[in-house]
Scaffold this motif. Structure first.
Motif, PDB file in Angstrom:
ATOM      1  N   LEU A  91       0.801  -1.139  -0.186  1.00  0.00           N
ATOM      2  CA  LEU A  91      -0.043   0.016  -0.146  1.00  0.00           C
ATOM      3  C   LEU A  91       0.851   1.432   0.012  1.00  0.00           C
ATOM      4  O   LEU A  91       0.482   2.097  -0.595  1.00  0.00           O
ATOM      5  CB  LEU A  91      -1.006  -0.244   1.347  1.00  0.00           C
ATOM      6  N   LYS A  92       1.927   1.263   0.737  1.00  0.00           N
ATOM      7  CA  LYS A  92       2.794   2.375   0.868  1.00  0.00           C
ATOM      8  C   LYS A  92       3.384   2.530  -0.541  1.00  0.00           C
ATOM      9  O   LYS A  92       3.678   3.764  -1.145  1.00  0.00           O
ATOM     10  CB  LYS A  92       3.934   2.181   1.631  1.00  0.00           C
ATOM     11  N   LEU A  93       3.848   1.653  -1.292  1.00  0.00           N
ATOM     12  CA  LEU A  93       4.645   1.691  -2.505  1.00  0.00           C
ATOM     13  C   LEU A  93       3.429   2.149  -3.369  1.00  0.00           C
ATOM     14  O   LEU A  93       3.812   3.036  -4.340  1.00  0.00           O
ATOM     15  CB  LEU A  93       5.091   0.458  -2.859  1.00  0.00           C
ATOM     16  N   LYS A  94       2.150   1.760  -3.349  1.00  0.00           N
ATOM     17  CA  LYS A  94       1.443   1.990  -4.321  1.00  0.00           C
ATOM     18  C   LYS A  94       0.725   3.386  -4.245  1.00  0.00           C
ATOM     19  O   LYS A  94       0.813   4.254  -5.391  1.00  0.00           O
ATOM     20  CB  LYS A  94      -0.009   1.246  -4.029  1.00  0.00           C
ATOM     21  N   SER A  95       0.834   3.915  -2.918  1.00  0.00           N
ATOM     22  CA  SER A  95       0.549   5.334  -2.857  1.00  0.00           C
ATOM     23  C   SER A  95       1.633   6.357  -3.337  1.00  0.00           C
ATOM     24  O   SER A  95       1.308   7.403  -3.790  1.00  0.00           O
ATOM     25  CB  SER A  95       0.083   5.929  -1.302  1.00  0.00           C
ATOM     26  N   LEU A  96       2.738   5.680  -3.131  1.00  0.00           N
ATOM     27  CA  LEU A  96       3.933   6.497  -3.846  1.00  0.00           C
ATOM     28  C   LEU A  96       3.926   6.621  -5.306  1.00  0.00           C
ATOM     29  O   LEU A  96       4.320   7.670  -5.706  1.00  0.00           O
ATOM     30  CB  LEU A  96       5.261   5.891  -3.073  1.00  0.00           C
ATOM     31  N   HIS A  97       3.566   5.432  -5.936  1.00  0.00           N
ATOM     32  CA  HIS A  97       3.636   5.376  -7.151  1.00  0.00           C
ATOM     33  C   HIS A  97       2.474   6.262  -7.717  1.00  0.00           C
ATOM     34  O   HIS A  97       2.669   6.947  -9.066  1.00  0.00           O
ATOM     35  CB  HIS A  97       3.273   3.991  -7.677  1.00  0.00           C
ATOM     36  N   ASP A  98       1.290   6.282  -7.013  1.00  0.00           N
ATOM     37  CA  ASP A  98       0.201   7.219  -7.646  1.00  0.00           C
ATOM     38  C   ASP A  98       0.716   8.701  -7.461  1.00  0.00           C
ATOM     39  O   ASP A  98       0.432   9.188  -8.327  1.00  0.00           O
ATOM     40  CB  ASP A  98      -1.094   7.022  -6.585  1.00  0.00           C
ATOM     41  N   ALA A  99       1.280   8.741  -6.414  1.00  0.00           N
ATOM     42  CA  ALA A  99       1.710  10.317  -6.328  1.00  0.00           C
ATOM     43  C   ALA A  99       2.850  10.463  -7.534  1.00  0.00           C
ATOM     44  O   ALA A  99       2.811  11.662  -8.038  1.00  0.00           O
ATOM     45  CB  ALA A  99       2.393  10.482  -4.940  1.00  0.00           C
ATOM     46  N   ASN A 100       3.533   9.698  -7.784  1.00  0.00           N
ATOM     47  CA  ASN A 100       4.504   9.999  -8.929  1.00  0.00           C
ATOM     48  C   ASN A 100       3.783  10.187 -10.064  1.00  0.00           C
ATOM     49  O   ASN A 100       4.250  11.071 -11.024  1.00  0.00           O
ATOM     50  CB  ASN A 100       5.517   8.600  -8.618  1.00  0.00           C
ATOM     51  N   LEU A 101       2.581   9.424 -10.382  1.00  0.00           N
ATOM     52  CA  LEU A 101       2.127   9.556 -11.703  1.00  0.00           C
ATOM     53  C   LEU A 101       1.383  10.946 -11.837  1.00  0.00           C
ATOM     54  O   LEU A 101       1.380  11.514 -13.011  1.00  0.00           O
ATOM     55  CB  LEU A 101       0.956   8.458 -11.579  1.00  0.00           C
ATOM     56  N   VAL A 102       0.765  11.346 -10.561  1.00  0.00           N
ATOM     57  CA  VAL A 102       0.538  12.876 -10.550  1.00  0.00           C
ATOM     58  C   VAL A 102       1.572  13.704 -11.147  1.00  0.00           C
ATOM     59  O   VAL A 102       1.261  14.846 -11.733  1.00  0.00           O
ATOM     60  CB  VAL A 102      -0.217  13.159  -9.328  1.00  0.00           C
ATOM     61  N   ASP A 103       2.549  13.684 -10.229  1.00  0.00           N
ATOM     62  CA  ASP A 103       3.493  14.608 -10.511  1.00  0.00           C
ATOM     63  C   ASP A 103       3.880  14.561 -12.070  1.00  0.00           C
ATOM     64  O   ASP A 103       4.178  15.544 -12.689  1.00  0.00           O
ATOM     65  CB  ASP A 103       4.905  13.866  -9.623  1.00  0.00           C
ATOM     66  N   LYS A 104       4.133  13.480 -12.598  1.00  0.00           N
ATOM     67  CA  LYS A 104       4.584  13.076 -13.895  1.00  0.00           C
ATOM     68  C   LYS A 104       3.417  13.899 -14.891  1.00  0.00           C
ATOM     69  O   LYS A 104       3.913  14.549 -15.780  1.00  0.00           O
ATOM     70  CB  LYS A 104       4.632  11.531 -14.330  1.00  0.00           C
ATOM     71  N   CYS A 105       2.311  13.745 -14.734  1.00  0.00           N
ATOM     72  CA  CYS A 105       1.296  14.188 -15.379  1.00  0.00           C
ATOM     73  C   CYS A 105       1.498  15.824 -15.073  1.00  0.00           C
ATOM     74  O   CYS A 105       1.329  16.461 -16.373  1.00  0.00           O
ATOM     75  CB  CYS A 105       0.128  13.764 -15.016  1.00  0.00           C
ATOM     76  N   HIS A 106       1.835  16.452 -14.005  1.00  0.00           N
ATOM     77  CA  HIS A 106       1.908  17.932 -14.078  1.00  0.00           C
ATOM     78  C   HIS A 106       3.185  18.242 -14.876  1.00  0.00           C
ATOM     79  O   HIS A 106       3.149  19.286 -15.692  1.00  0.00           O
ATOM     80  CB  HIS A 106       2.148  18.253 -12.725  1.00  0.00           C
ATOM     81  N   LEU A 107       4.217  17.677 -14.954  1.00  0.00           N
ATOM     82  CA  LEU A 107       5.501  17.842 -15.549  1.00  0.00           C
ATOM     83  C   LEU A 107       5.374  17.693 -17.247  1.00  0.00           C
ATOM     84  O   LEU A 107       5.688  18.685 -17.646  1.00  0.00           O
ATOM     85  CB  LEU A 107       6.645  16.891 -15.235  1.00  0.00           C
ATOM     86  N   GLU A 108       4.638  16.682 -17.586  1.00  0.00           N
ATOM     87  CA  GLU A 108       4.153  16.569 -18.916  1.00  0.00           C
ATOM     88  C   GLU A 108       3.299  17.848 -19.461  1.00  0.00           C
ATOM     89  O   GLU A 108       3.799  18.374 -20.589  1.00  0.00           O
ATOM     90  CB  GLU A 108       3.484  15.414 -19.309  1.00  0.00           C
TER      91      GLU A 108
END
Length: 214
Positions: free
Chosen positions: A115-132
């Motif tokens: 669950l920890k890794l998953k939420s980290l992953h989700d946060a990274n996805l959002v970040d990536k989206c913003h950067l894109e």
DNA sequence: TTGTGTTTTATTGCCTCC
DNA sequence: GGAGGCAATAAAACACAA
């Protein structure tokens, strides 16, 4: 029949003991094992329970074991015997309880980690989206600026210098006397600076220079 | 009551360590 | 080689919806 079911789920994990690990473990990691035939628990009639069937622990017994598990995950054999006599259980039962409890605990750890890794992953996805998005905006701005430069230099080459083979190939070494040519940047010491700065400088100064020329 | 899903207790077979 | 740990699994015990 009995009154021992209320707190049944107190310490249980959301997934059954084997399912979560099976889900998470890579295929090759599982040890191959011959499927065995289960031998029914012998009707020995002995032991502390008296019946040959599964003896469910009382709440008090379970809580006490839980308490001990909180202190230490593994039992030394002396402690195991001590616990067993305190609880009126077979030492084997205590050992089995600890074994199963360790398995549940491990599953819980794995689940938490997941669950920890998953939420980290989700946060990274959002970040990536913003950067894109940011990249897209910057690209758009860049192409607009380039368009503007092209448009404006097209204007000037037609009106002022006449020669030089068009705006795109305009070179600082050109013999032209055009004051807005990049060569003029040298006056301000920005020659060779980064593109963004140079572009902005060129554009704003071009407006000034153009006005001056006119 | 019964069918079904989940949890708990217990067993089995393999592995590692001393 | 025996003790103990672990993964996998069986099966009893239990919860609960229909």
């Amino acid at each position: 029949m009995s009154n021992m079911s209320e707190e049944k789920m107190l310490f249980s994990s959301p997934l059954s003991s084997s399912s979560f690990y099976s889900l998470m473990a890579p295929e090759g990691e599982k040890r191959s094992r011959r499927r065995r035939k289960k031998v029914k628990a012998a009707d020995d009639g002995g032991g502390s329970g008296g019946e040959g069937r599964k003896r469910r622990l009382t709440d008090a017994q379970a809580k006490f074991l839980e308490m001990n598990f909180g202190e230490e995950r593994k039992l030394e054999s002396g402690r195991k015997v001590q616990l067993a006599t305190e609880l009126g259980l077979d030492p084997k039962q205590v050992a089995v309880w600890f074994q199963n409890r360790r398995a549940r605990w491990k599953n819980k750890q794995l689940e938490d980690e997941y669950l920890k890794l998953k939420s980290l992953h989700d946060a990274n996805l959002v970040d990536k989206c913003h950067l894109e998005n940011e990249v897209l905006k910057l690209k758009k701005r860049l192409s607009e600026s380039e368009e503007e430069i092209k448009r404006l230099s097209g204007c000037s080459s037609g009106g002022v210098a006449g020669g030089g083979g068009g705006g795109e190939g305009a070179s600082p070494s050109s013999s032209s006397t055009n004051t807005y040519q990049p060569a003029a940047l040298g006056e301000f010491g920005v020659e060779g600076e980064d593109l963004m700065y140079e572009t902005e400088y060129t554009f704003s100064n071009y407006i000034m220079d153009w006005g001056y020329l006119l």
